[in-house]
Design a protein around this motif. Structure first.
Motif, PDB file in Angstrom:
ATOM      1  N   ALA A 111       9.470 -50.465 -26.884  1.00  0.00           N
ATOM      2  CA  ALA A 111       9.720 -49.427 -27.883  1.00  0.00           C
ATOM      3  C   ALA A 111       8.824 -48.210 -27.692  1.00  0.00           C
ATOM      4  N   THR A 112       7.698 -48.393 -26.999  1.00  0.00           N
ATOM      5  CA  THR A 112       6.731 -47.297 -26.910  1.00  0.00           C
ATOM      6  C   THR A 112       6.286 -46.969 -25.495  1.00  0.00           C
ATOM      7  N   ARG A 113       6.652 -47.767 -24.502  1.00  0.00           N
ATOM      8  CA  ARG A 113       6.047 -47.591 -23.167  1.00  0.00           C
ATOM      9  C   ARG A 113       6.372 -46.233 -22.547  1.00  0.00           C
ATOM     10  N   ASP A 114       7.596 -45.750 -22.681  1.00  0.00           N
ATOM     11  CA  ASP A 114       7.933 -44.454 -22.084  1.00  0.00           C
ATOM     12  C   ASP A 114       7.094 -43.340 -22.698  1.00  0.00           C
ATOM     13  N   ARG A 115       7.010 -43.351 -24.018  1.00  0.00           N
ATOM     14  CA  ARG A 115       6.267 -42.293 -24.713  1.00  0.00           C
ATOM     15  C   ARG A 115       4.778 -42.381 -24.397  1.00  0.00           C
ATOM     16  N   ARG A 116       4.231 -43.590 -24.400  1.00  0.00           N
ATOM     17  CA  ARG A 116       2.795 -43.753 -24.147  1.00  0.00           C
ATOM     18  C   ARG A 116       2.426 -43.339 -22.722  1.00  0.00           C
ATOM     19  N   VAL A 117       3.257 -43.715 -21.752  1.00  0.00           N
ATOM     20  CA  VAL A 117       2.966 -43.335 -20.368  1.00  0.00           C
ATOM     21  C   VAL A 117       3.090 -41.837 -20.193  1.00  0.00           C
ATOM     22  N   HIS A 118       4.106 -41.243 -20.795  1.00  0.00           N
ATOM     23  CA  HIS A 118       4.259 -39.787 -20.715  1.00  0.00           C
ATOM     24  C   HIS A 118       3.020 -39.090 -21.267  1.00  0.00           C
ATOM     25  N   ALA A 119       2.497 -39.600 -22.375  1.00  0.00           N
ATOM     26  CA  ALA A 119       1.310 -39.000 -22.990  1.00  0.00           C
ATOM     27  C   ALA A 119       0.065 -39.190 -22.133  1.00  0.00           C
ATOM     28  N   ALA A 120       0.052 -40.247 -21.306  1.00  0.00           N
ATOM     29  CA  ALA A 120      -1.111 -40.512 -20.452  1.00  0.00           C
ATOM     30  C   ALA A 120      -1.119 -39.676 -19.185  1.00  0.00           C
ATOM     31  N   LEU A 121       0.024 -39.054 -18.858  1.00  0.00           N
ATOM     32  CA  LEU A 121       0.138 -38.287 -17.619  1.00  0.00           C
ATOM     33  C   LEU A 121      -0.153 -36.809 -17.832  1.00  0.00           C
ATOM     34  N   ARG A 122      -0.650 -36.188 -16.776  1.00  0.00           N
ATOM     35  CA  ARG A 122      -0.730 -34.730 -16.763  1.00  0.00           C
ATOM     36  C   ARG A 122       0.682 -34.158 -16.713  1.00  0.00           C
ATOM     37  N   PRO A 123       0.869 -32.924 -17.122  1.00  0.00           N
ATOM     38  CA  PRO A 123       2.202 -32.315 -16.994  1.00  0.00           C
ATOM     39  C   PRO A 123       2.715 -32.428 -15.560  1.00  0.00           C
ATOM     40  N   ARG A 124       3.933 -32.928 -15.418  1.00  0.00           N
ATOM     41  CA  ARG A 124       4.588 -33.159 -14.133  1.00  0.00           C
ATOM     42  C   ARG A 124       3.874 -34.203 -13.288  1.00  0.00           C
ATOM     43  N   GLY A 125       3.073 -35.030 -13.953  1.00  0.00           N
ATOM     44  CA  GLY A 125       2.473 -36.161 -13.260  1.00  0.00           C
ATOM     45  C   GLY A 125       3.523 -37.198 -12.908  1.00  0.00           C
ATOM     46  N   THR A 126       3.154 -38.138 -12.057  1.00  0.00           N
ATOM     47  CA  THR A 126       4.100 -39.108 -11.513  1.00  0.00           C
ATOM     48  C   THR A 126       3.925 -40.478 -12.152  1.00  0.00           C
ATOM     49  N   LEU A 127       5.051 -41.078 -12.509  1.00  0.00           N
ATOM     50  CA  LEU A 127       5.089 -42.481 -12.917  1.00  0.00           C
ATOM     51  C   LEU A 127       5.721 -43.277 -11.785  1.00  0.00           C
ATOM     52  N   ALA A 128       5.046 -44.337 -11.354  1.00  0.00           N
ATOM     53  CA  ALA A 128       5.552 -45.219 -10.299  1.00  0.00           C
ATOM     54  C   ALA A 128       5.640 -46.636 -10.852  1.00  0.00           C
ATOM     55  N   ILE A 129       6.861 -47.127 -11.022  1.00  0.00           N
ATOM     56  CA  ILE A 129       7.096 -48.499 -11.464  1.00  0.00           C
ATOM     57  C   ILE A 129       7.521 -49.295 -10.237  1.00  0.00           C
ATOM     58  N   LEU A 130       6.731 -50.302  -9.861  1.00  0.00           N
ATOM     59  CA  LEU A 130       7.075 -51.090  -8.695  1.00  0.00           C
ATOM     60  C   LEU A 130       7.130 -52.566  -9.043  1.00  0.00           C
ATOM     61  N   HIS A 131       7.941 -53.269  -8.293  1.00  0.00           N
ATOM     62  CA  HIS A 131       8.200 -54.659  -8.654  1.00  0.00           C
ATOM     63  C   HIS A 131       8.646 -55.420  -7.412  1.00  0.00           C
ATOM     64  N   ASN A 132       8.119 -56.630  -7.239  1.00  0.00           N
ATOM     65  CA  ASN A 132       8.576 -57.520  -6.177  1.00  0.00           C
ATOM     66  C   ASN A 132       9.556 -58.532  -6.746  1.00  0.00           C
ATOM     67  N   ARG A 133      10.723 -58.628  -6.125  1.00  0.00           N
ATOM     68  CA  ARG A 133      11.653 -59.710  -6.437  1.00  0.00           C
ATOM     69  C   ARG A 133      11.515 -60.777  -5.353  1.00  0.00           C
ATOM     70  N   HIS A 134      11.385 -62.023  -5.779  1.00  0.00           N
ATOM     71  CA  HIS A 134      11.166 -63.110  -4.834  1.00  0.00           C
ATOM     72  C   HIS A 134      12.502 -63.790  -4.558  1.00  0.00           C
ATOM     73  N   GLY A 135      13.141 -63.376  -3.465  1.00  0.00           N
ATOM     74  CA  GLY A 135      14.412 -63.946  -3.067  1.00  0.00           C
ATOM     75  C   GLY A 135      14.266 -64.753  -1.797  1.00  0.00           C
ATOM     76  N   TYR A 136      15.400 -65.149  -1.220  1.00  0.00           N
ATOM     77  CA  TYR A 136      15.410 -66.075  -0.098  1.00  0.00           C
ATOM     78  C   TYR A 136      16.396 -65.572   0.944  1.00  0.00           C
ATOM     79  N   ALA A 137      15.977 -65.608   2.205  1.00  0.00           N
ATOM     80  CA  ALA A 137      16.754 -64.984   3.268  1.00  0.00           C
ATOM     81  C   ALA A 137      18.023 -65.761   3.597  1.00  0.00           C
TER      82      ALA A 137
END
Length: 247
Positions: A111-137
């Protein structure tokens, strides 16, 4: 649940895959150079922190579980470690140039993560969301492991969502522009013991009873030993980027 990983902090640090180094090239190209400062949210034992420190910018690692934060602080003394939930962390005046969140975005308050992260960034700062999915070949191994894991936990998890689910969220928030998605695949081979250790760090495993956990590990052991004691993984890394809208 976001703090359940602290129960196996050392194991988590030992068996969880990190992130591909080439991710940094994509990140800095998007940002337009090296960010002035970096915040790593839900940093865990520092799987992404390790990579982010190579940028040469000051890194603040925010981690709510003191056991995970303890491992991180011992391994990476160059990072400033803040033991707190993101929602309790106070960003520096003026914000940071880059906020990264590695395999933890789904643990932040939706409910708040987008707004809170935006407030934590400098103007035009970058948000990087990264994630590993554990799959099988191998498809047959994927189906067999999925069946064993779904027997203990049929509920939907983050890996069941579309690859670009976080990008869709950022677009809908109106707080981020120029969103983009990048992907990488790696195929390490895990022994039976390595893979069982990895499973012991999954929330889909840890939230169940000891009896259910033992049964799951036994079923997985039998399956992997039947494949010669090795499981070829597909570690699928997804990077979602967004630029904070000024205003």
């Amino acid at each position: 649940m976001s703090r359940v990983f602290g129960e196996v902090a050392a194991l988590y640090d030992d068996v969880r895959p990190g992130y591909p180094p080439e991710l940094l090239e994509t990140l800095t190209a998007y940002h337009g150079g090296i960010p002035e400062s970096v915040a790593d949210l839900g940093a865990g034992t520092g799987k992404a922190t390790e990579l982010l420190l190579t940028l040469g910018a000051p890194v603040t690692a925010v981690e709510p579980d003191p056991r995970m934060a303890g491992v991180l602080a011992r391994k990476f003394p160059a990072a400033e470690v803040v033991t707190a939930a993101f929602e309790q962390w106070t960003p520096p005046p003026g914000g940071v140039g880059l906020v990264a969140c590695a395999t933890a975005w789904h643990w932040l308050d939706p409910a708040t993560r987008d707004r809170r992260v935006h407030a934590a960034l400098r103007p035009r700062g970058t948000l990087a969301i990264l994630h590993n999915r554990h799959g099988y070949a191998e498809p047959a191994q994927q189906a067999a492991v999925d069946a064993i894991m779904q027997a203990i936990d049929p509920a939907r998890n983050v890996d069941d969502r579309p690859v670009d689910w976080a990008r869709t969220e950022l677009d809908q928030s109106g707080l981020f522009a120029d969103t983009a998605v990048h992907e990488w695949h790696r195929h390490p081979v895990f022994s039976t013991e390595q893979y069982l250790g990895l499973v012991r760090t999954f929330s889909t495993y840890r939230r169940h009873t000891p009896a259910e956990q033992r049964r799951t590990l036994a079923d997985l052991r039998a399956a992997i030993d039947g494949w010669g004691g090795a499981l070829r993984m597909d570690i699928h890394t997804i990077l979602v980027l967004g630029r904070a809208v000024a205003g």
